[in-house]
Write a protein that holds these residues in place. Sequence first.
Motif: not given
Length: 392
Positions: A329-331, A336-337, A341-342, A349-351
């Motif tokens: 999540v930190q990455r 910037p892309a 995203d919320s 997305a990270a699981g």
Amino acid sequence: MAATPIATSLELCTAGLGLFLAAPLLALARKRPANAWLAAFVASFASLALADFCYSAGIYRQHPAIWGLFDLPLACLGASFYCYTRGMTGLGVGRRQAWHLLPLPLWLGVILSLRAGVAPGWLFLVAVLALQLLTLAYGLAVLWRLRQYRHAVRQNFSSMRQRDLHWLSRLTAALMVLLLVWFPATLLGGAWDVLLLLGRLAVLCFAGWFGMRHVPVFVPSWQKAVPSEPLAPVTAPACEPAARTVAEPEPATDGKYARSGMTPAAAEEIGRRLLQRVGCQHDNREPELTLAELAGRVGTSPQLLSQYLNEIQGVTFYDYVNGLRVADVQRMMSDPARRGDSLLDLSLAAGFNSRSTFNAAFKKVTGMPPSQWRRRAGCMSAPIGQDDKQPA
């Protein structure tokens, strides 16, 4: 107990609700054996409420032949709740747990001796007090068992969703509070009676609602298995060289993993393969990833992988995987892309499979809420040489 209209009504409602809930719980016991013990628990509650009604309404005085009949389940109240907890935490209840029913014949002997007039009247109050204290002890045993269970879950699962059984801890705490209220209600009556009966109704509703929704969680008992096999070869992903197979290690001689077979060479290889997996396959992004699944992909046993995480990394499997998810999540926050995203989208997305789990894990790793970390990350400049080039 004073025969007030409010108390009488609450006693009848409690008895009716307990019997009403016991029937579907018992029907579910075919698929969920633990529910048979919960059915016994709520039926015991109903019987005790019926006993209170018989005392307050004078039914025992009018029909002394049934005196003490509805008080018998008091001896099974704590035992049935504890056995239900064992069933929900995957331990099961077999013949070895038959000794939990020992207070029942003793309590029956007290009631029969009182009915025969061969025992003093004060023996009834002493026996009731002893059974209430026994139920409190069972409550403490349940809390201790749940603490052990949650540690085992963290060693085997990356998600606590539908597995934490926090509702059972809250139900246990409520039951123990009711037992404490029982003493002044017996001695003083009045408002304490009403408070006790309202508490019983709340406990029954809570037990019935959650008991019919939740199923047992079975934690693998690999800790008691035979010595682990050596690391097996695995198929390496394209981004990493093939993993080598290490020789069979010398078994350890003491400690929790005395029969695990961990050696420095095995620990080094497990660590290398873990880095390979999370760097390329991103297994941590699977919301329901388990220790056994990851161990199979790494080419080792759950026992060796757990030992590596506990002793080398100093974390449980749950904390290890969620730490990787937080780093993911930190990455994404720093990308910037993905600024639009919320936080919920990034966590999924990270699981992570819930907002609360994500917030707790993120704060545990970084020491701050994710929203605060994201604001700080947005104010940081990119390292020299990695700045986005602006068009001329």
